[in-house]
Design a protein around this motif. Structure first.
Motif, short mmCIF file in Angstrom:
data_model
loop_
_atom_site.label_atom_id
_atom_site.label_comp_id
_atom_site.label_asym_id
_atom_site.label_seq_id
_atom_site.Cartn_x
_atom_site.Cartn_y
_atom_site.Cartn_z
N GLY A 143 24.99 -26.26 31.87
CA GLY A 143 24.86 -25.44 30.67
C GLY A 143 26.16 -24.71 30.36
O GLY A 143 26.60 -24.63 29.21
N MET A 144 26.80 -24.20 31.43
CA MET A 144 28.06 -23.47 31.28
C MET A 144 29.13 -24.39 30.70
O MET A 144 29.92 -23.99 29.85
N LEU A 145 29.15 -25.63 31.19
CA LEU A 145 30.13 -26.61 30.72
C LEU A 145 30.01 -26.80 29.21
O LEU A 145 31.01 -26.79 28.48
N LEU A 146 28.77 -26.92 28.73
CA LEU A 146 28.55 -27.10 27.29
C LEU A 146 29.03 -25.86 26.53
O LEU A 146 29.67 -25.97 25.48
N ALA A 163 25.23 -42.32 36.49
CA ALA A 163 25.96 -42.35 35.22
C ALA A 163 25.34 -43.34 34.25
O ALA A 163 25.38 -43.11 33.04
N GLY A 164 24.77 -44.44 34.76
CA GLY A 164 24.20 -45.47 33.90
C GLY A 164 23.25 -44.92 32.84
O GLY A 164 23.52 -45.04 31.64
N PRO A 165 22.14 -44.27 33.27
CA PRO A 165 21.22 -43.76 32.25
C PRO A 165 21.84 -42.68 31.36
O PRO A 165 21.57 -42.66 30.16
N LEU A 166 22.69 -41.83 31.95
CA LEU A 166 23.31 -40.77 31.14
C LEU A 166 24.13 -41.38 30.01
O LEU A 166 24.04 -40.95 28.85
N GLY A 224 17.51 -37.04 29.89
CA GLY A 224 17.51 -36.99 28.43
C GLY A 224 18.18 -35.74 27.90
O GLY A 224 18.79 -35.75 26.84
N PHE A 225 18.06 -34.62 28.65
CA PHE A 225 18.70 -33.37 28.21
C PHE A 225 20.16 -33.33 28.64
O PHE A 225 21.03 -32.90 27.88
N THR A 226 20.44 -33.79 29.86
CA THR A 226 21.83 -33.80 30.31
C THR A 226 22.67 -34.72 29.42
O THR A 226 23.85 -34.46 29.19
#
Lengths: 310, 360
Positions: free
Chosen positions: B335-338, B69-72, B285-287
């Motif tokens: 992707g579905m979540l977004l 979670a830190g980097p996200l 970076g994408f997540t």
């Protein structure tokens, strides 16, 4: 470095093969943008087309069936984007990005049993006398049918947008959707059709990658081709003929840097590998700084959501 | 006949309800998908969302939660500032890589010194690396009007090429028998980003992420810059009248997101990853883009969304090893979540009206 190992005729022939995926995707995206919709999911639709085409081609043994299904798959995926942005009025930038992430995940899942297999070869359209001509033969007359179809589509789209009634309506929707709506044109329906055409083209482009260019399935094999296609639409100032020019220029750079690497160029690999992306950036800068010419050519309603109130 | 009627301002209830509904819808749709793939959907959902927190091996997984979670969160906080102002930096993955390379490079230049200054120098170099990489699209945008989406994205591929090059060249471990990859920073005390509380997964990057959440919250709600960011996002024209300098805003937002992404990269390379290697980057970076949207571009929301997506990463790995699910399934899930989130936003911005339109 041994430049004599690079043969001009085969270089041009492979340039055309390398450019076709980008050409197809960029052509489709140009029509979408002409209708006033910015679909950033080209990369996702391309990779979905690549895997759909590959799976069907391997299963049926027919590359053409693969291409047909790739176009279908790309169109279905783009329809998802279309419903979200046109009916549910979601943000086009975010939805396009979501489409790319979704497409990359979906394709990896669908293709996991097919990694390392070989695509059935597509027949070359050898024309008896013409294909045997020196230089001109291998360059112009010994490609597969999809490559000729992509060139025909460039001509067709250019003619249709400029001269056909449908093309005029599409452009009017992209320039001013409120005026088009007032004239009684179904803005959302027209845009949906444009989005699906774009999806089908991106799917074909992806399938050309997995069936002809590589020709095998690798996870994430588009590797940025969809984004380059988006940049080419800007480079082309939304003109079909210039999309062809742009795609072939970039295909040329890709093929040339691969050939230079093979010939043992003194340039570091990182420079050569990055060159298509760096050159794309340079071209974007030149196009956008040229006294706003590119900005003027962009469809006026590009990326703006349409909601008929009342 | 269903019509949409624009709300005067987004509904507060739906703004908070949509992320939760989107997560539930993703679970259902994901379950259907896994059932089609021939795996037991209940087992999959449980492995991803329940077991890492409360299952048998939860003591191990819970620590991993903060590590992922830190980097996200750190990256998403930076991105959300720009997204709010309509500045689309989507090349955080590249800035993350460059931050890691610059930070690790700055540290390795002093190998094998044991000075306590090395880690701070690495942090500064990491932030600067990410910042510099994000300044390329920012300056091209302000100077020439070039589209920042395309440029920042192209630079991700360039950064990946640079990563491959330095990990087998410039930064390669001289004692590594010629294998690609740098020295392992975790074996070098002066540069290691160690766990602060053993077993908790809490390293300096997580601390930085929490600080970023607090600072972002204060900036957005109390500071002039935050007001200008929100104003530009909601009405660029009003922002111009309020004498907001768009050039400065682009440079600040892009620079901030780049620096935070660079920091995330540095903390990752000095801690959990340990070394610069070809496959060092793992798509954070994408997540983080999904995290930013799922958190409604709100710092507190991003904190929660970051933890949730970290859970999908960990649960995904568990499902991979326990149920043989492909790693791509998690990407698809995200992707579905977004998609569900964007689709359900319609409820926040519009009212649904049923029945035919009356002629007024």
């Amino acid at each position: 470095m041994d430049l004599s190992s690079i043969n001009a005729a085969s270089l041009i022939a492979s340039l055309m093969v390398a450019s076709t995926p980008i050409l197809l995707a960029a052509l489709g995206e140009m029509v979408v943008e002409k209708a006033g919709v910015l679909n950033l999911g080209v990369e996702g639709m391309m990779i979905a087309g690549a895997v759909c085409g590959f799976v069907i081609a391997v299963e049926t043994g027919s590359p053409l069936a693969g291409f047909a299904f790739a176009a279908f798959g790309g169109a279905v995926l783009s329809l998802l984007f279309g419903v979200l942005t046109q009916y549910l009025l979601s943000n086009q930038v975010a939805t396009g990005l979501g489409l790319t992430l979704f497409g990359l995940g979906l394709s990896a899942l669908l293709g996991q049993g097919y990694v390392g297999q070989k695509a059935p070869p597509i027949a070359r359209l050898d024309i008896p006398v013409l294909s045997d001509l020196p230089f001109v033969g291998p360059v112009l007359f010994s490609h597969d049918v999809m490559l000729y179809l992509s060139l025909a589509m460039v001509a067709g789209v250019a003619w249709w947008l400029k001269n056909a009634r449908g093309g005029l309506i599409l452009r009017s929707v992209g320039e001013n959707h409120d005026a088009a709506h007032a004239l009684g044109y179904k803005v959302v329906r027209i845009r949906l059709m444009a989005i699906m055409f774009g999806g089908a083209c991106a799917g074909l482009g992806g399938a050309y990658l997995s069936l002809v260019r590589v020709p095998t399935w690798v996870e994430g094999m588009t590797a940025g081709a969809g984004w380059i296609a988006l940049a080419i639409v800007v480079f082309a100032s939304w003109k079909a003929g210039r999309v062809l020019l742009g795609a072939y220029l970039f295909g040329g750079i890709t093929v040339l840097q691969l050939n230079l690497q093979a010939a043992g160029a003194k340039l570091p690999v990182v420079v050569l590998d990055s060159s298509p992306f760096v050159i794309t950036i340079v071209v974007l800068v030149v196009m956008s700084s040229a006294r706003n010419r590119a900005a003027l050519a962009a469809p006026a309603s590009l990326g703006r959501p349409f909601h008929a109130s009342g | 006949m269903v019509r949409l009627e624009q709300r005067p301002s987004p509904s507060a209830f739906w703004t908070y309800a949509t992320p939760i509904l989107a997560v539930l819808a993703t679970m259902v749709a994901g379950g259907v998908l896994f059932a089609l793939l021939g795996t037991n959907p209940v087992a999959v959902i449980r492995t991803i969302f329940w077991d890492p927190l409360f299952g048998e091996f939860a003591f191990y997984y819970r620590g991993q939660l903060l590590v992922k979670a830190g980097p996200l969160i750190l990256i998403a906080i930076g991105l959300s500032m720009g997204f709010r102002a309509g500045i689309w930096n989507i090349g955080a993955e590249g800035q993350y890589i460059m931050g890691a390379i610059c930070g690790a490079g700055a540290g390795l230049a002093f190998y094998p010194s044991e000075s306590f200054l090395i880690f701070p120098v690495m942090i500064i170099a990491g932030a600067l690396g990410g910042w510099a990489w994000s300044m390329i699209p920012a300056i091209l945008k302000t100077r020439f009007g070039t589209n920042e989406i395309l440029v920042s994205l192209m630079l991700v591929y360039v950064a990946e090429n640079i990563l491959a090059s330095v990990s087998s060249g410039l930064l390669r471990n001289p004692e590594g028998q010629g294998f690609p990859g740098s020295r392992n920073l975790r074996n070098w005390d002066a540069a290691a980003n160690t766990e602060i509380i053993t077993g908790s997964g809490m390293h300096w990057g997580v601390v930085a992420a929490f600080i970023a959440v607090i600072l972002a919250y204060i900036t957005l709600s109390r500071h002039m810059l935050g007001f200008q960011i929100r104003l530009t996002g909601e009405s660029p024209r009003a922002a111009r009248f309020a004498s907001v300098n768009p050039t400065a805003l682009i440079l600040i937002c892009m620079g901030l997101s780049g620096a935070l992404a660079g920091l995330a990269g540095l903390f990752e390379v000095a801690g959990p990853a340990g070394q610069i290697s070809i496959d060092f980057n793992s798509g954070y970076g994408f997540t983080a883009i999904i995290v930013a949207f799922l958190g409604r571009l709100n710092p507190i929301g991003i904190l929660l969304a970051g933890l949730l997506l970290a859970l999908t990463y960990i649960g995904g790995e568990a499902a991979q090893s326990n149920l043989g699910l492909p790693s791509a399934a998690i990407q698809l899930f995200q992707g579905m979540l977004l998609f569900f989130l964007l689709a359900m936003d319609v409820f926040a911005n519009f009212r649904l009206r049923f029945g035919r339109v009356g002629v007024s």
